[in-house]
Design an enzyme around this catalytic site. Sequence first.
Site, PDB file in Angstrom:
ATOM      1  N   SER A 158      42.621  50.059  35.703  1.00 41.20           N
ATOM      2  CA  SER A 158      41.625  49.588  36.669  1.00 41.20           C
ATOM      3  C   SER A 158      42.025  48.227  37.211  1.00 41.20           C
ATOM      4  O   SER A 158      42.608  47.398  36.504  1.00 41.20           O
ATOM      5  CB  SER A 158      40.276  49.477  35.955  1.00 41.20           C
ATOM      6  OG  SER A 158      39.359  48.752  36.744  1.00 41.20           O
ATOM      7  N   TYR A 182      35.248  46.130  28.454  1.00 39.77           N
ATOM      8  CA  TYR A 182      35.764  47.343  29.102  1.00 39.77           C
ATOM      9  C   TYR A 182      37.115  47.059  29.758  1.00 39.77           C
ATOM     10  O   TYR A 182      38.091  47.780  29.566  1.00 39.77           O
ATOM     11  CB  TYR A 182      34.759  47.851  30.143  1.00 39.77           C
ATOM     12  CG  TYR A 182      35.382  48.721  31.200  1.00 39.77           C
ATOM     13  CD1 TYR A 182      35.795  50.015  30.905  1.00 39.77           C
ATOM     14  CD2 TYR A 182      35.604  48.234  32.486  1.00 39.77           C
ATOM     15  CE1 TYR A 182      36.405  50.799  31.869  1.00 39.77           C
ATOM     16  CE2 TYR A 182      36.198  49.013  33.458  1.00 39.77           C
ATOM     17  CZ  TYR A 182      36.597  50.296  33.137  1.00 39.77           C
ATOM     18  OH  TYR A 182      37.209  51.063  34.094  1.00 39.77           O
ATOM     19  N   LYS A 186      41.198  48.378  28.956  1.00 45.28           N
ATOM     20  CA  LYS A 186      42.188  48.891  29.921  1.00 45.28           C
ATOM     21  C   LYS A 186      43.500  48.108  29.800  1.00 45.28           C
ATOM     22  O   LYS A 186      44.587  48.692  29.762  1.00 45.28           O
ATOM     23  CB  LYS A 186      41.640  48.801  31.349  1.00 45.28           C
ATOM     24  CG  LYS A 186      40.501  49.747  31.649  1.00 45.28           C
ATOM     25  CD  LYS A 186      40.963  51.198  31.617  1.00 45.28           C
ATOM     26  CE  LYS A 186      39.852  52.184  31.944  1.00 45.28           C
ATOM     27  NZ  LYS A 186      40.226  53.589  31.666  1.00 45.28           N
TER      28      LYS A 186
HETATM   29  N1  UFG Z   1      26.545  46.143  44.335  1.00 47.55           N
HETATM   30  C1  UFG Z   1      25.289  45.839  44.865  1.00 47.55           C
HETATM   31  N2  UFG Z   1      24.232  46.589  44.436  1.00 47.55           N
HETATM   32  C2  UFG Z   1      24.346  47.595  43.524  1.00 47.55           C
HETATM   33  C3  UFG Z   1      25.630  47.877  42.993  1.00 47.55           C
HETATM   34  C4  UFG Z   1      26.699  47.130  43.425  1.00 47.55           C
HETATM   35  O1  UFG Z   1      25.163  44.951  45.698  1.00 47.55           O
HETATM   36  O2  UFG Z   1      23.337  48.205  43.176  1.00 47.55           O
HETATM   37  C5  UFG Z   1      27.705  45.379  44.819  1.00 47.55           C
HETATM   38  C6  UFG Z   1      28.429  44.604  43.741  1.00 47.55           C
HETATM   39  O3  UFG Z   1      27.846  43.347  43.561  1.00 47.55           O
HETATM   40  C7  UFG Z   1      29.847  44.559  44.295  1.00 47.55           C
HETATM   41  C8  UFG Z   1      29.977  45.877  45.066  1.00 47.55           C
HETATM   42  O4  UFG Z   1      28.648  46.300  45.324  1.00 47.55           O
HETATM   43  O5  UFG Z   1      29.971  43.502  45.212  1.00 47.55           O
HETATM   44  C9  UFG Z   1      30.685  46.949  44.291  1.00 47.55           C
HETATM   45  O6  UFG Z   1      30.064  47.119  43.033  1.00 47.55           O
HETATM   46  P1  UFG Z   1      30.409  48.334  42.066  1.00 47.55           P
HETATM   47  O7  UFG Z   1      29.563  48.200  40.841  1.00 47.55           O
HETATM   48  O8  UFG Z   1      30.354  49.606  42.816  1.00 47.55           O
HETATM   49  O9  UFG Z   1      31.931  48.090  41.759  1.00 47.55           O
HETATM   50  P2  UFG Z   1      32.626  46.886  40.994  1.00 47.55           P
HETATM   51  O10 UFG Z   1      33.656  46.367  41.925  1.00 47.55           O
HETATM   52  O11 UFG Z   1      31.686  45.923  40.425  1.00 47.55           O
HETATM   53  O12 UFG Z   1      33.169  47.708  39.786  1.00 47.55           O
HETATM   54  C10 UFG Z   1      34.439  48.169  39.792  1.00 47.55           C
HETATM   55  C11 UFG Z   1      34.573  49.452  38.977  1.00 47.55           C
HETATM   56  C12 UFG Z   1      34.393  49.184  37.524  1.00 47.55           C
HETATM   57  C13 UFG Z   1      35.191  48.003  37.110  1.00 47.55           C
HETATM   58  C14 UFG Z   1      34.802  46.828  37.932  1.00 47.55           C
HETATM   59  C15 UFG Z   1      35.453  45.558  37.509  1.00 47.55           C
HETATM   60  O13 UFG Z   1      33.649  50.411  39.406  1.00 47.55           O
HETATM   61  O14 UFG Z   1      34.819  50.313  36.794  1.00 47.55           O
HETATM   62  O15 UFG Z   1      35.166  47.122  39.261  1.00 47.55           O
HETATM   63  O16 UFG Z   1      35.048  44.496  38.281  1.00 47.55           O
HETATM   64  F1  UFG Z   1      35.019  47.697  35.827  1.00 47.55           F
END
Ligand code: UFG
Length: 374
Positions: A158, A182, A186
Site C-alpha cells: 500500500s 496496519y 505492510k
Molecule cells: N474522507 C472524507 N470522508 C469520509 C472518508 C474519507 O472526507 O467519510 C476523505 C479522507 O479524509 C481522505 C480521502 O477522503 O482525504 C480518502 O480517504 P479514504 O479513507 O478513502 O482513503 P485513505 O487515503 O485515507 O486510505 C487509503 C487506503 C488505506 C490506507 C490509507 C493510508 O484506503 O487502506 O490510504 O493512508 F491505509
Amino acid sequence: MAHALNANSGYSRSGSGREAGKDRRVRMASNVIITGGAGYIGAHVCVEALSAGARVLIVDNFANSSPKAIERIREIAGESDKVEMLEADLVDDATADILAERAGRFGADAAVHLAGLKAVGESVAEPARYYETNIRATLTLIKALDAVGARRIVFSSSATVYGEANQSPVNEDGRTAPTNPYGRTKLFIEEILRDLAASAAGWKICNLRYFNPVGAHASGRIGEDPKGVPNNLFPFIAQVAVGRRDSLSVFGDDYPTPDGTGVRDYIHVVDLARGHVAALDYLARDDAAAATDVNLGAGRGYSVLEAVAAFRRASNRAIPVSIAPRRAGDIAEIYADASRATDLLGWRAERTIDDMCADHWRWQCENPMGYAEE
Ligand code: UFG
C-alpha cells in the site's frame, strides 16, 4: 459523463473478456494462488488473471468477504473449471501443510498475496492482532509455496508505507514511514519478502504499492462490500447516493490543497487488478529482478470535493456533504509517480475518475446491500 459500459473493460456477457486478455496472457505463471481472492481487490485480480489465461486457486477464510464473490468470479470469467477454492485461515499453522498439498496438486507456480486485515483505525486499537494476522498469514503462505517450489510472489502492499514523508508525486525510492500499525504490517511484510528474495533460494517478489482503489467490474457483479459504516470515501459516497446514509462528512477543508480537502490518487480496481497480471508476467521473465517495489496509481490526484462532484455526475443523485474536522492520521495530499509500473511492467492506469464513479455506481445500484441479497 457516465456511460453504460466502459469501452476499455473488455467485458460483455458473451465473454469478450477472454479476447481482451489475448495480449495480456500470463506467461509462465499460469497456475496462481490468490490469497484473499474473494475480497474486493482479490475478486478483480481473479477475473483479470483468468481473462489473461491463468488458472486460480483462491485461498480465503471469508473473514471480510463473501462466498458469493466466488460464484460471481466464475460467472464473469465463464471458466469455472479454472477456479479452485480452499477455505482456510492462513493464521493457523496447520494451513501450511494443507495449502502445500493443494498447491502441489494444483501445480502452483506463483502467488498473489492479498489476504490480511486492512482497517487503519482497528489496527491502532488492536495492533497485536494486526501484526499476528498479517505477518503470520504471509509466513504460512511462504512455507506452503516453498514446499512446492513456487517461488514467485506478488504482494498487495500500500502507498500507506510512505506515510507523510514525501512530496507528491512519490516514487518507490521515497522514504517509508507508515503512521499506523496496519501500514507497518505492510512495510514489514515487504521487508520479509525482500529478505527472501535476497536469499539464495530463488524467490522473486514484487511489492505492489496501491494508491486508492475504487470502482468495480463493469458487469456490476463484483465490487466493494464493506461491513458496517464504510471507512473509505467512495463506498461512503455511494451509500449516500443510494440513500443508505444521509450525508458525507468531509474530513477537513483547511488542508494546503487547491480546495482545502484531501487529495488522493484514485485508481480503478480493474486497472489495479491488471497491474497484478503485469507483475506476474514480469516475475516470470528471466531478467526480472529478485525484488521490486512498484507503485500502482493513476499518477494524478483528486480532492474529496472533486471526487464527490464526479460521483454526482455519474449517479445523477444529490450527495449532501458537510464539513467535519480532520480525521486523525490523514495527510493532505498523496499521489503516485507511476512511471516504474510503465517502464518495468508495461502497465498504466487507463480508466478515468468518471469510469470509476460510473462502475462504482452500477455495482451499488445493482447490489444495494452488497453480496447480502441477491
Ligand atoms: N474522507 C472524507 N470522508 C469520509 C472518508 C474519507 O472526507 O467519510 C476523505 C479522507 O479524509 C481522505 C480521502 O477522503 O482525504 C480518502 O480517504 P479514504 O479513507 O478513502 O482513503 P485513505 O487515503 O485515507 O486510505 C487509503 C487506503 C488505506 C490506507 C490509507 C493510508 O484506503 O487502506 O490510504 O493512508 F491505509
